[in-house]
Design a protein around this motif. Structure first.
Motif, PDB file in Angstrom:
ATOM      1  N   TRP A 276     -30.460  69.665   7.898  1.00 43.35           N
ATOM      2  CA  TRP A 276     -30.979  69.910   9.256  1.00 43.35           C
ATOM      3  C   TRP A 276     -32.005  70.834   9.346  1.00 43.35           C
ATOM      4  CZ3 TRP A 276     -30.411  66.240  12.403  1.00 43.35           C
ATOM      5  CH2 TRP A 276     -29.179  65.635  12.360  1.00 43.35           C
ATOM      6  N   PRO A 277     -32.055  72.203   8.449  1.00 40.23           N
ATOM      7  CA  PRO A 277     -33.213  72.855   8.482  1.00 40.23           C
ATOM      8  C   PRO A 277     -34.414  71.885   7.895  1.00 40.23           C
ATOM      9  CG  PRO A 277     -31.250  74.149   7.562  1.00 40.23           C
ATOM     10  CD  PRO A 277     -30.889  72.436   7.987  1.00 40.23           C
ATOM     11  N   ALA A 278     -34.203  71.259   6.596  1.00 42.19           N
ATOM     12  CA  ALA A 278     -35.195  70.332   6.146  1.00 42.19           C
ATOM     13  C   ALA A 278     -36.066  69.388   7.218  1.00 42.19           C
ATOM     14  CB  ALA A 278     -34.764  69.845   5.041  1.00 42.19           C
ATOM     15  N   ALA A 279     -35.087  68.879   8.048  1.00 39.11           N
ATOM     16  CA  ALA A 279     -35.583  68.011   9.139  1.00 39.11           C
ATOM     17  C   ALA A 279     -36.617  68.854  10.231  1.00 39.11           C
ATOM     18  CB  ALA A 279     -34.345  67.285   9.835  1.00 39.11           C
ATOM     19  N   MET A 280     -35.777  70.019  10.572  1.00 37.64           N
ATOM     20  CA  MET A 280     -36.674  70.797  11.528  1.00 37.64           C
ATOM     21  C   MET A 280     -38.162  71.375  11.008  1.00 37.64           C
ATOM     22  SD  MET A 280     -35.729  74.587  13.240  1.00 37.64           S
ATOM     23  CE  MET A 280     -35.968  75.616  11.918  1.00 37.64           C
ATOM     24  N   ILE A 281     -38.006  71.651   9.575  1.00 42.66           N
ATOM     25  CA  ILE A 281     -39.259  72.039   9.202  1.00 42.66           C
ATOM     26  C   ILE A 281     -40.333  70.965   9.150  1.00 42.66           C
ATOM     27  CG2 ILE A 281     -40.648  72.539   6.866  1.00 42.66           C
ATOM     28  CD1 ILE A 281     -37.939  74.236   6.389  1.00 42.66           C
ATOM     29  N   ALA A 282     -39.846  69.567   8.919  1.00 44.83           N
ATOM     30  CA  ALA A 282     -40.676  68.468   8.803  1.00 44.83           C
ATOM     31  C   ALA A 282     -41.037  68.082  10.377  1.00 44.83           C
ATOM     32  CB  ALA A 282     -39.665  67.102   8.470  1.00 44.83           C
ATOM     33  N   SER A 283     -40.123  68.289  11.373  1.00 47.83           N
ATOM     34  CA  SER A 283     -40.599  68.051  12.778  1.00 47.83           C
ATOM     35  C   SER A 283     -41.719  68.941  13.076  1.00 47.83           C
ATOM     36  CB  SER A 283     -39.382  68.141  13.652  1.00 47.83           C
ATOM     37  OG  SER A 283     -38.860  69.464  13.932  1.00 47.83           O
ATOM     38  N   ALA A 299     -43.198  63.244  22.218  1.00 42.17           N
ATOM     39  CA  ALA A 299     -42.120  62.587  21.339  1.00 42.17           C
ATOM     40  C   ALA A 299     -41.574  63.503  20.020  1.00 42.17           C
ATOM     41  CB  ALA A 299     -42.741  61.371  20.833  1.00 42.17           C
ATOM     42  N   ALA A 300     -42.685  64.029  19.381  1.00 48.70           N
ATOM     43  CA  ALA A 300     -42.392  64.914  18.327  1.00 48.70           C
ATOM     44  C   ALA A 300     -41.492  66.189  18.851  1.00 48.70           C
ATOM     45  CB  ALA A 300     -43.453  65.376  17.429  1.00 48.70           C
ATOM     46  N   ALA A 301     -41.774  66.679  19.944  1.00 47.49           N
ATOM     47  CA  ALA A 301     -41.042  67.904  20.259  1.00 47.49           C
ATOM     48  C   ALA A 301     -39.645  67.496  20.721  1.00 47.49           C
ATOM     49  CB  ALA A 301     -41.650  68.456  21.566  1.00 47.49           C
ATOM     50  N   PHE A 302     -39.209  66.365  21.160  1.00 48.42           N
ATOM     51  CA  PHE A 302     -38.121  65.758  21.611  1.00 48.42           C
ATOM     52  C   PHE A 302     -37.345  65.924  20.289  1.00 48.42           C
ATOM     53  CE2 PHE A 302     -34.973  62.369  21.359  1.00 48.42           C
ATOM     54  CZ  PHE A 302     -34.247  62.652  22.201  1.00 48.42           C
ATOM     55  N   VAL A 303     -37.844  65.312  19.029  1.00 51.01           N
ATOM     56  CA  VAL A 303     -37.242  65.030  17.951  1.00 51.01           C
ATOM     57  C   VAL A 303     -36.979  66.784  17.245  1.00 51.01           C
ATOM     58  CG1 VAL A 303     -37.556  64.563  15.352  1.00 51.01           C
ATOM     59  CG2 VAL A 303     -38.414  63.140  17.070  1.00 51.01           C
ATOM     60  N   PHE A 304     -38.225  67.390  17.419  1.00 48.98           N
ATOM     61  CA  PHE A 304     -37.809  68.961  17.212  1.00 48.98           C
ATOM     62  C   PHE A 304     -36.383  69.548  17.752  1.00 48.98           C
ATOM     63  CE2 PHE A 304     -38.145  73.274  18.738  1.00 48.98           C
ATOM     64  CZ  PHE A 304     -38.149  73.918  17.669  1.00 48.98           C
ATOM     65  N   GLY A 305     -36.347  69.212  18.976  1.00 46.48           N
ATOM     66  CA  GLY A 305     -35.365  69.616  19.871  1.00 46.48           C
ATOM     67  C   GLY A 305     -33.928  69.272  19.160  1.00 46.48           C
ATOM     68  N   VAL A 306     -33.659  67.901  18.981  1.00 44.94           N
ATOM     69  CA  VAL A 306     -32.665  67.704  18.129  1.00 44.94           C
ATOM     70  C   VAL A 306     -32.335  68.029  16.825  1.00 44.94           C
ATOM     71  CG1 VAL A 306     -31.585  65.516  17.164  1.00 44.94           C
ATOM     72  CG2 VAL A 306     -32.939  65.021  19.326  1.00 44.94           C
ATOM     73  N   VAL A 307     -33.359  68.132  16.035  1.00 44.35           N
ATOM     74  CA  VAL A 307     -33.098  68.680  14.768  1.00 44.35           C
ATOM     75  C   VAL A 307     -32.938  70.134  14.753  1.00 44.35           C
ATOM     76  CG1 VAL A 307     -33.918  66.615  13.540  1.00 44.35           C
ATOM     77  CG2 VAL A 307     -35.619  68.433  14.008  1.00 44.35           C
ATOM     78  N   VAL A 353     -50.662  83.035  18.585  1.00 41.84           N
ATOM     79  CA  VAL A 353     -51.386  82.726  19.921  1.00 41.84           C
ATOM     80  C   VAL A 353     -52.596  83.433  20.446  1.00 41.84           C
ATOM     81  CG1 VAL A 353     -49.971  83.739  21.830  1.00 41.84           C
ATOM     82  CG2 VAL A 353     -50.886  81.478  22.256  1.00 41.84           C
ATOM     83  N   ASP A 354     -52.346  84.696  20.276  1.00 46.08           N
ATOM     84  CA  ASP A 354     -53.682  85.833  20.408  1.00 46.08           C
ATOM     85  C   ASP A 354     -54.671  85.963  19.127  1.00 46.08           C
ATOM     86  OD1 ASP A 354     -52.451  86.259  22.992  1.00 46.08           O
ATOM     87  OD2 ASP A 354     -51.819  88.332  22.331  1.00 46.08           O
ATOM     88  N   SER A 355     -54.370  85.310  18.180  1.00 41.89           N
ATOM     89  CA  SER A 355     -55.594  85.153  17.024  1.00 41.89           C
ATOM     90  C   SER A 355     -56.556  84.169  17.132  1.00 41.89           C
ATOM     91  CB  SER A 355     -54.673  84.970  15.684  1.00 41.89           C
ATOM     92  OG  SER A 355     -54.275  83.589  15.570  1.00 41.89           O
ATOM     93  N   THR A 356     -57.424  84.154  16.405  1.00 36.70           N
ATOM     94  CA  THR A 356     -58.502  83.110  16.472  1.00 36.70           C
ATOM     95  C   THR A 356     -57.980  81.672  16.204  1.00 36.70           C
ATOM     96  OG1 THR A 356     -58.844  83.541  14.093  1.00 36.70           O
ATOM     97  CG2 THR A 356     -60.107  84.746  15.924  1.00 36.70           C
ATOM     98  N   TRP A 357     -56.957  81.690  15.587  1.00 36.64           N
ATOM     99  CA  TRP A 357     -56.220  80.141  15.351  1.00 36.64           C
ATOM    100  C   TRP A 357     -55.672  79.700  16.579  1.00 36.64           C
ATOM    101  CZ3 TRP A 357     -52.801  82.978  10.908  1.00 36.64           C
ATOM    102  CH2 TRP A 357     -53.365  83.195   9.764  1.00 36.64           C
ATOM    103  N   GLY A 358     -55.142  80.590  17.497  1.00 33.61           N
ATOM    104  CA  GLY A 358     -54.769  79.970  18.857  1.00 33.61           C
ATOM    105  C   GLY A 358     -53.392  79.041  18.752  1.00 33.61           C
ATOM    106  N   ALA A 359     -53.003  78.584  20.073  1.00 37.16           N
ATOM    107  CA  ALA A 359     -51.667  77.905  20.050  1.00 37.16           C
ATOM    108  C   ALA A 359     -51.549  76.832  19.256  1.00 37.16           C
ATOM    109  CB  ALA A 359     -51.666  77.546  21.583  1.00 37.16           C
ATOM    110  N   GLY A 360     -52.546  76.199  18.743  1.00 38.97           N
ATOM    111  CA  GLY A 360     -52.457  74.905  17.847  1.00 38.97           C
ATOM    112  C   GLY A 360     -51.806  75.239  16.554  1.00 38.97           C
ATOM    113  N   TYR A 361     -51.594  76.411  16.093  1.00 37.23           N
ATOM    114  CA  TYR A 361     -51.321  76.641  14.839  1.00 37.23           C
ATOM    115  C   TYR A 361     -49.852  77.104  14.992  1.00 37.23           C
ATOM    116  CZ  TYR A 361     -55.810  75.814  12.280  1.00 37.23           C
ATOM    117  OH  TYR A 361     -56.681  75.331  11.874  1.00 37.23           O
ATOM    118  N   ILE A 362     -49.228  77.314  15.927  1.00 37.05           N
ATOM    119  CA  ILE A 362     -48.088  77.822  16.331  1.00 37.05           C
ATOM    120  C   ILE A 362     -46.936  76.998  15.469  1.00 37.05           C
ATOM    121  CG2 ILE A 362     -46.238  78.209  17.919  1.00 37.05           C
ATOM    122  CD1 ILE A 362     -48.360  79.684  19.538  1.00 37.05           C
ATOM    123  N   PRO A 363     -46.964  75.703  15.776  1.00 37.18           N
ATOM    124  CA  PRO A 363     -45.959  74.822  15.045  1.00 37.18           C
ATOM    125  C   PRO A 363     -45.859  75.001  13.489  1.00 37.18           C
ATOM    126  CG  PRO A 363     -46.965  73.427  16.802  1.00 37.18           C
ATOM    127  CD  PRO A 363     -47.965  74.909  16.466  1.00 37.18           C
TER     128      PRO A 363
END
Length: 391
Positions: A276-283, A299-307, A353-363
């Protein structure tokens, strides 16, 4: 059929209380951007509200539980809910970050003791062969908080302002307190085990390892989930009101994952702890890659919720198996471990989220610590075959 064979109303009342407390903890994820805009702070600063709440559970929960064990449990539960109601009302009427932060810490202090003592009360309300189901029923309130409470709170926040969300949470807590006072019979305090005998459980290195597994493996959940609002709005391009149904979708994934994790943990605990941790990392990696595509993101966030939530039963089971003569203390320590991870996730997500990378790099950032956790789990499972459960 014995009356005891049915889940009594009193346990459902405890479920309502768990639902209110769980909603108070996680609802900040659905209204994070609203709070930040309202108080003129950054989203990363607003994320400190997640960290503060979690640390209150980690530090205050075990201490309060040890102190409150000597008092009558119904009175303690009502008192904890009273503090919970007051704290959330202060949150609702806060106009500055400092007051808001302090009120969140106050609310967080109630969670650990309520869940710990409430679980004991739940087992006393049913027959011996239903004790596990009673505890599970009470904790179902926490899962339902993610399915109904968080998206409901986000919807209320969008319609009437985030302050109103916490007023509703306080009302739920008050209703639960009144119901406990009316419906749950008085129960005496148990003679507590000595502190020394309980702490002796921590001499077992596998218990310590289990708590480390929980902490490292769970960090990714709150790093991503705690900042779902800025990712959905700023990266995926959803309008703010869409957060309600997005959170419902993810919440359904959490429920499904919790059920799957329980079944796989019973079948093969070691495989669950690794898989399950491996699946969460992949998600998380997939979420990051598709974040700019709105419906692929959901859809990907739903899978993340499951794993992600499938990790909870195996992690809890490993701790309980290594808790020795103090399974209650071990379970409480594991709640602290989960919330250390929540606090770390809040910090990591806030920095990104506050860095120059922004929210897109959070996952992607969310996957880093669990990757180290997965390596640690594999190492520990090879060293400790005694925790394996055969299929």
């Amino acid at each position: 059929m014995s009356l005891k064979s049915k889940m009594p109303l009193q346990v459902w009342i405890l479920t309502l209380a768990a639902f209110a407390i769980g909603t108070a903890e996680f609802v900040i994820a659905g209204i994070l951007t609203q709070v930040a805009d309202s108080l003129n702070i950054t989203e990363g600063q607003a994320g400190h509200l997640i960290t503060g709440y979690a640390l209150a559970i980690v530090i205050g929960g075990p201490i309060l539980t040890l102190w409150l064990a000597r008092y009558r449990k119904r009175v303690v539960l009502i008192g904890l809910l009273a503090l919970f109601v007051v704290s959330n009302l202060i949150t609702a009427f806060s106009t500055d970050f400092t007051t808001l932060f302090i009120s969140r810490v106050m609310a967080g202090l109630t969670q650990g003791p309520f869940y710990g003592i409430g679980a004991v009360v739940a087992t006393r309300l049913v027959s011996k062969d239903m004790e596990g189901q009673a505890v599970g029923q009470m904790f179902a309130g926490l899962t339902l908080a993610n399915v109904l409470g968080v998206p409901g709170g986000a919807w209320i926040g969008n319609m009437f302002g985030w302050n109103t969300t916490f007023v509703v949470v306080a009302v739920l807590g008050a209703l639960a307190a009144a119901a406990i006072a009316i419906a749950i019979p008085a129960q005496g305090a148990e003679e507590p085990k000595s502190v020394r005998s309980q702490l002796a459980a921590f001499r077992n290195p596998q218990l310590i390892a289990s708590l480390v597994i929980t902490t490292l493996g769970w960090v990714g959940f709150m790093t991503f989930y705690g900042y779902i609002a800025p990712i959905a709005e700023n990266v995926a391009g959803f309008a703010r009101p869409s957060l309600t149904w997005i959170l419902v979708v993810i919440g359904l994934g959490l429920v499904l994952g919790n059920a799957l994790g329980g079944k796989t943990a019973d079948k093969n605990l070691s495989a669950s702890l690794i898989g399950w941790p491996a699946a969460m990392i992949a998600s998380l990696i997939v979420v990051g890659l598709v974040a700019t595509q709105p419906y692929l993101f959901v859809a990907a966030a739903f899978v993340f919720g499951v794993v992600s939530f499938a990790n909870v039963p195996p992690m809890q089971m490993r701790v309980m198996k290594n808790g020795g003569d103090a399974p209650e203390l071990a379970a409480t320590a594991n709640i602290s471990a989960f919330n250390i991870a929540n606090a770390l996730g809040g910090v990591i997500g806030g920095v990104v989220v506050d860095s120059t990378w922004g929210a897109g790099y959070i996952p992607f950032a969310a996957a880093i610590v669990p990757a180290f956790g997965l390596a640690f789990i594999i190492w520990q499972e090879r060293r400790s075959p005694s925790v394996h459960v055969a299929a």
